[in-house]
Write a protein that holds these residues in place. Structure first.
Motif, PDB file in Angstrom:
ATOM      1  N   UNK A 167       0.887  -1.521   0.138  1.00  0.00           N
ATOM      2  CA  UNK A 167       0.054   0.501   0.190  1.00  0.00           C
ATOM      3  C   UNK A 167       1.200   1.731   0.063  1.00  0.00           C
ATOM      4  N   UNK A 168       1.884   1.463   0.947  1.00  0.00           N
ATOM      5  CA  UNK A 168       2.553   2.704   0.867  1.00  0.00           C
ATOM      6  C   UNK A 168       3.396   2.681   0.197  1.00  0.00           C
ATOM      7  N   UNK A 169       3.885   1.805  -0.592  1.00  0.00           N
ATOM      8  CA  UNK A 169       4.400   2.021  -1.996  1.00  0.00           C
ATOM      9  C   UNK A 169       4.098   2.098  -2.891  1.00  0.00           C
ATOM     10  N   UNK A 170       2.695   1.931  -3.232  1.00  0.00           N
ATOM     11  CA  UNK A 170       1.862   1.873  -4.328  1.00  0.00           C
ATOM     12  C   UNK A 170       1.166   3.375  -3.861  1.00  0.00           C
ATOM     13  N   UNK A 171       1.801   4.332  -3.133  1.00  0.00           N
ATOM     14  CA  UNK A 171       0.768   5.457  -3.048  1.00  0.00           C
ATOM     15  C   UNK A 171       2.211   6.288  -3.279  1.00  0.00           C
ATOM     16  N   UNK A 172       3.376   6.045  -2.950  1.00  0.00           N
ATOM     17  CA  UNK A 172       4.426   6.611  -3.000  1.00  0.00           C
ATOM     18  C   UNK A 172       4.852   6.815  -4.436  1.00  0.00           C
ATOM     19  N   UNK A 173       4.259   5.829  -5.656  1.00  0.00           N
ATOM     20  CA  UNK A 173       4.579   5.976  -7.061  1.00  0.00           C
ATOM     21  C   UNK A 173       3.424   6.354  -7.166  1.00  0.00           C
ATOM     22  N   UNK A 174       2.468   6.709  -6.788  1.00  0.00           N
ATOM     23  CA  UNK A 174       1.423   7.131  -7.681  1.00  0.00           C
ATOM     24  C   UNK A 174       0.188   6.784  -8.160  1.00  0.00           C
ATOM     25  N   UNK A 175      -0.129   5.335  -7.915  1.00  0.00           N
ATOM     26  CA  UNK A 175      -1.151   4.033  -8.196  1.00  0.00           C
ATOM     27  C   UNK A 175      -2.256   4.318  -7.279  1.00  0.00           C
ATOM     28  N   UNK A 176      -2.454   2.736  -6.935  1.00  0.00           N
ATOM     29  CA  UNK A 176      -4.427   3.311  -6.398  1.00  0.00           C
ATOM     30  C   UNK A 176      -3.943   2.329  -5.416  1.00  0.00           C
ATOM     31  N   UNK A 177      -4.890   2.121  -3.975  1.00  0.00           N
ATOM     32  CA  UNK A 177      -4.678   0.648  -3.641  1.00  0.00           C
ATOM     33  C   UNK A 177      -5.892   0.956  -3.172  1.00  0.00           C
ATOM     34  N   UNK A 178      -6.669  -0.118  -3.617  1.00  0.00           N
ATOM     35  CA  UNK A 178      -8.370  -0.960  -2.975  1.00  0.00           C
ATOM     36  C   UNK A 178      -8.361  -1.500  -2.137  1.00  0.00           C
ATOM     37  N   UNK A 179      -9.069  -1.420  -1.501  1.00  0.00           N
ATOM     38  CA  UNK A 179      -8.940  -1.713   0.412  1.00  0.00           C
ATOM     39  C   UNK A 179     -10.625  -2.351   0.709  1.00  0.00           C
ATOM     40  N   UNK A 180     -10.461  -3.233   0.824  1.00  0.00           N
ATOM     41  CA  UNK A 180     -11.688  -4.008   2.091  1.00  0.00           C
ATOM     42  C   UNK A 180     -11.443  -3.895   3.279  1.00  0.00           C
ATOM     43  N   UNK A 181     -12.621  -3.760   4.180  1.00  0.00           N
ATOM     44  CA  UNK A 181     -12.574  -3.778   6.371  1.00  0.00           C
ATOM     45  C   UNK A 181     -11.358  -5.089   6.542  1.00  0.00           C
ATOM     46  N   UNK A 182     -12.000  -6.108   5.835  1.00  0.00           N
ATOM     47  CA  UNK A 182     -11.894  -7.468   6.042  1.00  0.00           C
ATOM     48  C   UNK A 182     -11.368  -8.172   4.974  1.00  0.00           C
ATOM     49  N   UNK A 183     -10.665  -9.255   5.229  1.00  0.00           N
ATOM     50  CA  UNK A 183     -10.703 -10.329   4.020  1.00  0.00           C
ATOM     51  C   UNK A 183     -11.416 -12.023   4.426  1.00  0.00           C
ATOM     52  N   UNK A 184     -11.936 -11.879   3.026  1.00  0.00           N
ATOM     53  CA  UNK A 184     -12.808 -12.520   2.325  1.00  0.00           C
ATOM     54  C   UNK A 184     -12.626 -13.233   1.052  1.00  0.00           C
TER      55      UNK A 184
END
Length: 545
Positions: A250-267
């Motif tokens: 996640x942090x490397x993606x935001x550092x590079x200008x990409x997109x982070x897709x979040x789910x609250x918990x894993x299913x």
């Protein structure tokens, strides 16, 4: 709701000079290298680019919008008197709020303390009294815990997220603070950004200090071999309080200008659906072995389109051969690596091109990492000789918050002693073969037996207690409590589990018990856990379900 109270709870509040000493307890080697504002940079260059897709609330944020949220959070900090060196704690499931707080801390010099929501109030109390935050941001689910922790730990203010709706206290606080003054700080790579607590071998957690420099070098170390860039779309299913969730990737993606897709918990079913959905466009995924196992056991695994995945990383625990092979059969080469919270975390990485011929290896050192495998005499091991893995580099923690002795014992000069037993083959590939310490990993979470043993000794009738990790098909390892009882006493598994569940996070509760006459000990009285493993972790030993 937002509350500000004066309490009688006793909390340790370090003097600012002591904070400075703690955050520079070991020279990090970066001098005065300045820390830069990633989100502000992307605001200036790609304000309309999607930064975070928060599936838990159905919201999406561009870099321009994320930057505005970070500014508002920084202004809210200023209104509370939260500034450089002050701590802000987060107790929440995955959401954009983690990034609001983290990058607001990066702008103001505050330090974010990320809390494991699986822990009990008693466990969190120790962490919060150790870190002394001025603000606790929390989900509605944890409102009762937050109130109790505020009372016990003397926390001035709590802020409820409440699902991210416009009416929530969190969103109202951001709206009210938008456009307000911000106490911006000029920071260097040596300034602390985050404290992540890891369980200690003594049973008490240690707060690993994560600096701005560690964050940056992890982005370089991990982002380049993982192919992270502007077009990356990373699905994050791990909790963001964990270094694997926050920093892989996640942090490397935001550092590079990409997109982070979040789910609250894993299913597992949801994760497969998202990976297979062309509208989501997922290119990167990272998890500990357990989620990969749950996904491959799901009925949709065989028919899910996995072709868009460029990188599927795995770490945090040894990955079983059957998991690697099953995903390989679907055309996905799992990229293994080694890291720990103290290494921010990436240190060793197996290039996907070597995955087939080096199954079981964690790879080679990343570009800005050095390692040694050290024998009992302090010398370097030869090929295929097992020793302790030591690592060094600009991504290594300067130490543990408030624990100079633990910091001192963790290092040999500039080398961090990982406590993991490893070997290196004649091509330089590293294999993690065991752990020097007694810690075991259950579902990607570290469990330190001493903490569990302390709780077991509270049970009436228990004379001796030892906990070992035993293999488990679902979780990798689970705990086995080996107990010696006082004369005439009786204890059953249900009693042990109920007692532990009231005092420990679920993943720490022993899955089973074994009763013995006495624990094996050496001449100095130390319990010989290797003998317990020989007795209970063998082909003939009963399996723990």
């Amino acid at each position: 709701m937002t509350t500000t109270t004066d309490t009688d709870a006793t909390a340790f509040t370090p003097d600012p000079a002591d904070v400075a000493a703690m955050t520079t307890s070991r020279p990090a080697g970066h001098g005065a290298v300045r820390a830069y504002d990633w989100i502000a940079h992307h605001r200036d260059n790609r304000a309309g680019k999607e930064a975070v897709r928060d599936l838990g609330t159905g919201r999406s944020f561009t870099y321009g919008e994320l930057d505005a949220r970070v500014d508002a959070m920084a202004s809210y900090f200023a209104s509370l008197g939260v500034g450089r060196g002050d701590r802000v704690a987060v107790l929440a499931h995955n959401g954009v709020e983690y990034f609001d707080v983290q990058f607001a801390c990066a702008r103001t010099g505050a330090i974010c303390v990320l809390l494991n929501w699986r822990l009990t109030v008693n466990e969190l109390e120790y962490i919060l009294n150790d870190s002394s935050p001025k603000l606790l941001v929390h989900d509605t689910e944890f409102v009762a815990s937050a109130g109790e922790l505020q009372r016990r730990c003397g926390i001035a203010t709590t802020l409820e997220i409440a699902g991210g709706t416009p009416e929530s206290p969190y969103e109202q606080a951001l709206a009210a603070a938008a456009g307000g003054p911000i106490d911006r700080a000029t920071l260097t790579h040596d300034d602390v950004l985050t404290i992540m607590y890891t369980s200690g071998t003594t049973g008490l957690p240690k707060g690993a200090m994560i600096t701005h420099g560690m964050n940056f070098w992890n982005c370089v170390n991990l982002g380049i071999p993982a192919g992270v860039g502007l077009d990356t779309v990373h699905l994050n299913v791990l909790p963001l309080f964990h270094t694997g969730g926050l920093n892989c990737y996640s942090n490397p993606v935001l550092h590079a200008g990409g997109t982070v897709v979040l789910v609250r918990q894993f299913d597992p079913g949801e994760a497969l659906a998202l990976i297979g959905d062309p509208d989501q466009g997922i290119t990167h995924f990272f998890a500990v072995p357990a989620p990969y196992q749950f996904m491959m056991q799901h009925p949709d695994f065989a028919t899910t389109d996995l072709s868009r995945l460029r990188i599927a990383g795995v770490g945090g625990a040894p990955c079983a051969l059957t998991i690697m092979e099953t995903w390989m059969d679907r055309g996905v080469l799992l990229s293994q690596g080694f890291g720990m919270t103290e290494t921010s975390p990436a240190a060793i990485f197996l290039d996907p091109g070597d995955a087939l011929r080096k199954i079981g290896s964690t790879g080679k050192a990343l570009m800005h990492t050095e390692f040694r495998i050290v024998n009992d005499d302090g010398g370097d091991c030869g090929p295929d000789e097992v020793g302790e893995l030591w690592v060094a580099g600009p991504h290594i923690t300067p130490g543990y918050w408030n624990k100079p002795e633990a910091t001192e014992s963790a290092f040999e000069g500039r080398w961090l002693k990982t406590g993991d037993a490893a070997r290196m083959d004649d091509e330089g590939f590293v294999f993690i073969v065991d752990r020097w310490k007694d810690m075991y990993i259950s579902g990607g979470e570290n469990v330190y037996p001493a903490e569990v043993e302390n709780v077991l000794y509270q049970i009436a009738g228990v004379a001796e207690a030892a906990v070992i990790g035993v293999p488990n098909d679902r979780w990798g390892e689970v705990g086995l409590a080996v107990l010696a009882l006082q004369p005439g006493a009786e204890v059953d598994r249900q009693q042990v589990q109920e007692h532990c569940a009231e005092r420990l996070a679920k993943f720490k509760v022993p899955a089973d018990i074994a009763i013995v006459e006495a624990l094996p000990r050496n001449a100095t009285g130390k319990v010989l856990k290797r003998e317990l493993r020989t007795q209970f972790v063998s082909d003939d030993a009963p399996k723990i379900s």
